[in-house]
Design a protein around this motif. Structure first.
Motif, mmCIF file in Angstrom:
data_model
loop_
_atom_site.group_PDB
_atom_site.id
_atom_site.type_symbol
_atom_site.label_atom_id
_atom_site.label_comp_id
_atom_site.label_asym_id
_atom_site.label_seq_id
_atom_site.Cartn_x
_atom_site.Cartn_y
_atom_site.Cartn_z
ATOM 1 N N THR A 233 36.131 33.865 51.338
ATOM 2 C CA THR A 233 37.219 34.845 51.219
ATOM 3 C C THR A 233 36.765 35.914 50.245
ATOM 4 O OG1 THR A 233 38.916 33.160 51.627
ATOM 5 C CG2 THR A 233 39.632 35.220 50.604
ATOM 6 N N LEU A 234 36.897 37.168 50.646
ATOM 7 C CA LEU A 234 36.516 38.316 49.827
ATOM 8 C C LEU A 234 37.782 39.075 49.457
ATOM 9 C CD1 LEU A 234 34.256 40.236 48.711
ATOM 10 C CD2 LEU A 234 34.276 41.343 50.969
ATOM 11 N N VAL A 235 37.989 39.281 48.154
ATOM 12 C CA VAL A 235 39.206 39.921 47.659
ATOM 13 C C VAL A 235 38.857 41.248 47.008
ATOM 14 C CG1 VAL A 235 41.137 39.732 46.039
ATOM 15 C CG2 VAL A 235 40.336 37.712 47.281
ATOM 16 N N GLU A 236 39.566 42.297 47.382
ATOM 17 C CA GLU A 236 39.323 43.624 46.816
ATOM 18 C C GLU A 236 40.647 44.365 46.669
ATOM 19 O OE1 GLU A 236 38.386 46.903 45.210
ATOM 20 O OE2 GLU A 236 36.755 45.458 45.502
ATOM 21 N N ALA A 237 40.885 44.935 45.493
ATOM 22 C CA ALA A 237 42.160 45.578 45.206
ATOM 23 C C ALA A 237 42.421 46.780 46.107
ATOM 24 C CB ALA A 237 42.215 46.008 43.743
ATOM 25 N N GLU A 238 41.382 47.521 46.447
ATOM 26 C CA GLU A 238 41.559 48.682 47.328
ATOM 27 C C GLU A 238 40.887 48.355 48.663
ATOM 28 O OE1 GLU A 238 41.178 52.576 45.227
ATOM 29 O OE2 GLU A 238 40.509 51.311 43.566
ATOM 30 N N ARG B 184 45.057 42.865 43.972
ATOM 31 C CA ARG B 184 44.119 42.588 42.888
ATOM 32 C C ARG B 184 44.265 41.147 42.404
ATOM 33 N NH1 ARG B 184 41.543 46.159 40.086
ATOM 34 N NH2 ARG B 184 42.982 47.828 40.678
ATOM 35 N N ALA B 185 43.149 40.517 42.093
ATOM 36 C CA ALA B 185 43.172 39.223 41.422
ATOM 37 C C ALA B 185 43.540 39.451 39.966
ATOM 38 C CB ALA B 185 41.815 38.539 41.532
ATOM 39 N N VAL B 186 44.644 38.865 39.525
ATOM 40 C CA VAL B 186 45.141 39.139 38.169
ATOM 41 C C VAL B 186 44.891 37.979 37.206
ATOM 42 C CG1 VAL B 186 46.883 40.772 38.936
ATOM 43 C CG2 VAL B 186 47.462 38.333 38.800
ATOM 44 N N VAL C 129 42.139 32.024 42.276
ATOM 45 C CA VAL C 129 42.767 33.148 41.594
ATOM 46 C C VAL C 129 44.218 33.299 42.047
ATOM 47 C CG1 VAL C 129 40.589 34.408 41.398
ATOM 48 C CG2 VAL C 129 42.123 34.878 43.336
ATOM 49 N N ARG C 130 44.974 33.971 41.220
ATOM 50 C CA ARG C 130 46.302 34.435 41.617
ATOM 51 C C ARG C 130 46.225 35.937 41.871
ATOM 52 N NH1 ARG C 130 51.745 32.268 39.104
ATOM 53 N NH2 ARG C 130 51.027 30.624 40.521
ATOM 54 N N LEU C 131 46.834 36.389 42.966
ATOM 55 C CA LEU C 131 46.876 37.802 43.306
ATOM 56 C C LEU C 131 48.108 38.463 42.705
ATOM 57 C CD1 LEU C 131 45.814 37.707 47.075
ATOM 58 C CD2 LEU C 131 44.371 37.909 45.023
ATOM 59 N N ASP C 132 48.105 39.794 42.729
ATOM 60 C CA ASP C 132 49.211 40.527 42.125
ATOM 61 C C ASP C 132 50.520 40.392 42.898
ATOM 62 O OD1 ASP C 132 48.559 42.092 44.302
ATOM 63 O OD2 ASP C 132 47.916 43.825 43.139
ATOM 64 N N ASP C 133 50.484 39.799 44.104
ATOM 65 C CA ASP C 133 51.726 39.546 44.845
ATOM 66 C C ASP C 133 52.217 38.118 44.667
ATOM 67 O OD1 ASP C 133 49.867 38.154 46.302
ATOM 68 O OD2 ASP C 133 50.266 39.147 48.218
ATOM 69 N N GLY C 134 51.569 37.367 43.754
ATOM 70 C CA GLY C 134 52.000 36.006 43.451
ATOM 71 C C GLY C 134 51.308 34.933 44.261
ATOM 72 N N ARG C 135 50.503 35.303 45.244
ATOM 73 C CA ARG C 135 49.793 34.297 46.031
ATOM 74 C C ARG C 135 48.656 33.672 45.235
ATOM 75 N NH1 ARG C 135 47.523 37.021 51.194
ATOM 76 N NH2 ARG C 135 47.673 38.899 49.889
ATOM 77 N N ALA D 16 38.463 41.438 31.898
ATOM 78 C CA ALA D 16 39.906 41.186 31.866
ATOM 79 C C ALA D 16 40.267 39.981 32.723
ATOM 80 C CB ALA D 16 40.661 42.420 32.341
ATOM 81 N N LEU D 17 39.669 39.874 33.893
ATOM 82 C CA LEU D 17 39.961 38.731 34.759
ATOM 83 C C LEU D 17 39.442 37.437 34.125
ATOM 84 C CD1 LEU D 17 40.971 37.548 37.435
ATOM 85 C CD2 LEU D 17 38.717 38.036 38.404
ATOM 86 N N LEU D 18 38.226 37.451 33.623
ATOM 87 C CA LEU D 18 37.646 36.250 33.030
ATOM 88 C C LEU D 18 38.410 35.805 31.788
ATOM 89 C CD1 LEU D 18 33.884 37.219 33.402
ATOM 90 C CD2 LEU D 18 35.129 35.528 34.768
#
Length: 367
Positions: A26-31, A168-170, A182-188, A205-207
């Protein structure tokens, strides 16, 4: 193995492309892929510094990996091994350039001093002072970072990877010392056996959400070297053929037929609060310098963007495991090193430790 890659710049996209099909990726990217630093930077593929022969060899190997990767896409327009021309006109700068060419050539790198005639063949539209010392590096090149990252992410998707964009991974999720996703900015929550942080300058910041430290230059600090401004122009087809590094200006072709313009000395004060007026002023100065370099240039500035570079404190890559279930891959030279790092990290996370990466572990300052 369930692998979660955070960040779809060149490093993250190359990792997803390399791992997909073998692992559950799974690849996660904010934009979108390549929308950040990789798609904004000057994107110069090189091993042009001979100061550290070991790191120089690491980068030359990465240049070779780029050639192999691009061949798999059939000579894509986003990979341009077009060579690099650089010159100096002040006596001290000429001395430094001559020394660099000599040292690079001694390492077996394509580096030579050329004359005005050869320059006219390579870059016929460029004006260079008669007394300049001119060097050429035939094996260097550049990529259009946005299209390259998108192509890699799309091929990963075609191989079975899930690409999550727009979120974004927050935070890193943990169970004891182990990172579980990770948790995403939508709560997932996205769960993984291994989370790879390839989030560039946003990585600290994430680490930090799991108590992990990464020694990067803080781009928000006054006077930080991390931010820079990069301008692109309207169409100027055929005006520049490859990379050009002149005193006071670096330029190369842009993906839409214009030029990419950058100058280190204009980056002072380019922090997070850089005003539109400052950015316009830098763009105007870059264009003025380009018109001196390229007589008759009629292009205008189309866009000025702020690029934030991930700068490790000692200048070297930060690659390796930081916690159980967590692997970090962050470096300033992501454009040059990305595909090579993907190869080595693939080997390493599947049980074949890479001695090439030993000098670049994130915890080296503590050892």
């Amino acid at each position: 193995m369930r692998i979660l890659v955070v960040g779809a710049g060149i490093i993250g996209a190359a990792l997803a492309d390399r791992l997909a099909g073998r692992d559950e990726v799974t690849l996660v990217e904010a934009e979108g892929p390549g929308a950040g630093t990789s798609g904004t930077s000057y994107a110069w593929i090189n091993a042009n510094d001979p100061a550290d022969p070991s790191y120089h060899r690491f980068r030359t190997a990465a240049m070779s990996t780029w050639r192999d990767l691009a061949a798999g896409f059939g000579d894509p327009a986003w990979y341009r091994p077009a060579g690099n021309t650089i010159w100096a006109d002040a006596d001290d700068a000429k001395s430094r350039l001559a020394d660099r060419v000599t040292r690079l050539a001694a390492l077996g790198y394509a580096a030579e001093v050329i004359g005005p005639g050869r320059l006219r063949e390579l870059e016929p539209h460029i004006r260079v002072p008669d007394d300049a010392l001119i060097a050429h590096h035939a094996d260097e090149g550049y990529v259009h970072g946005g299209p390259a990252a998108r192509a890699l992410a799309e091929r990963a998707r075609e191989s079975g990877a899930v690409v999550v964009t727009g979120h974004r991974a927050v935070r890193l999720n943990t169970e004891g010392e182990r990172v579980t996703g990770v948790r995403l900015d939508d709560g997932r929550d996205l769960d993984a056996d291994l989370t790879i942080c390839a989030a560039g300058w946003r990585s600290p910041a994430l680490l930090a959400t799991a108590g992990v430290v990464l020694p990067l230059v803080d781009p928000s600090e006054p006077g930080s070297d991390a931010p820079c401004l990069v301008a692109t122009t309207s169409a100027a087809p055929g005006v520049v053929n490859g990379l050009v590094h002149a005193p006071g200006l670096s330029t190369r072709p842009a993906e839409d037929g214009g030029l990419v313009l950058e100058a280190d000395d204009l980056d002072a004060g380019v922090d997070e609060s850089a005003s539109p007026a400052l950015m316009d002023a830098v763009g105007a100065e870059l264009l003025a310098r380009a018109r001196v370099l390229i007589p008759g240039l009629t292009a205008e500035v189309a866009r000025v963007r702020r690029c934030v570079r991930p700068l490790p404190l000692d200048g070297y890559p930060l690659i390796g495991s930081q916690r159980p279930g967590l692997y970090t891959a962050v470096t300033h030279s992501g454009i040059t090193l990305g595909p090579r790092l993907a190869v080595l990290i693939d080997q390493e996370i599947h049980g074949d430790a890479s001695p090439e990466l030993d000098a670049y572990r994130p915890d080296r300052a503590d050892s």
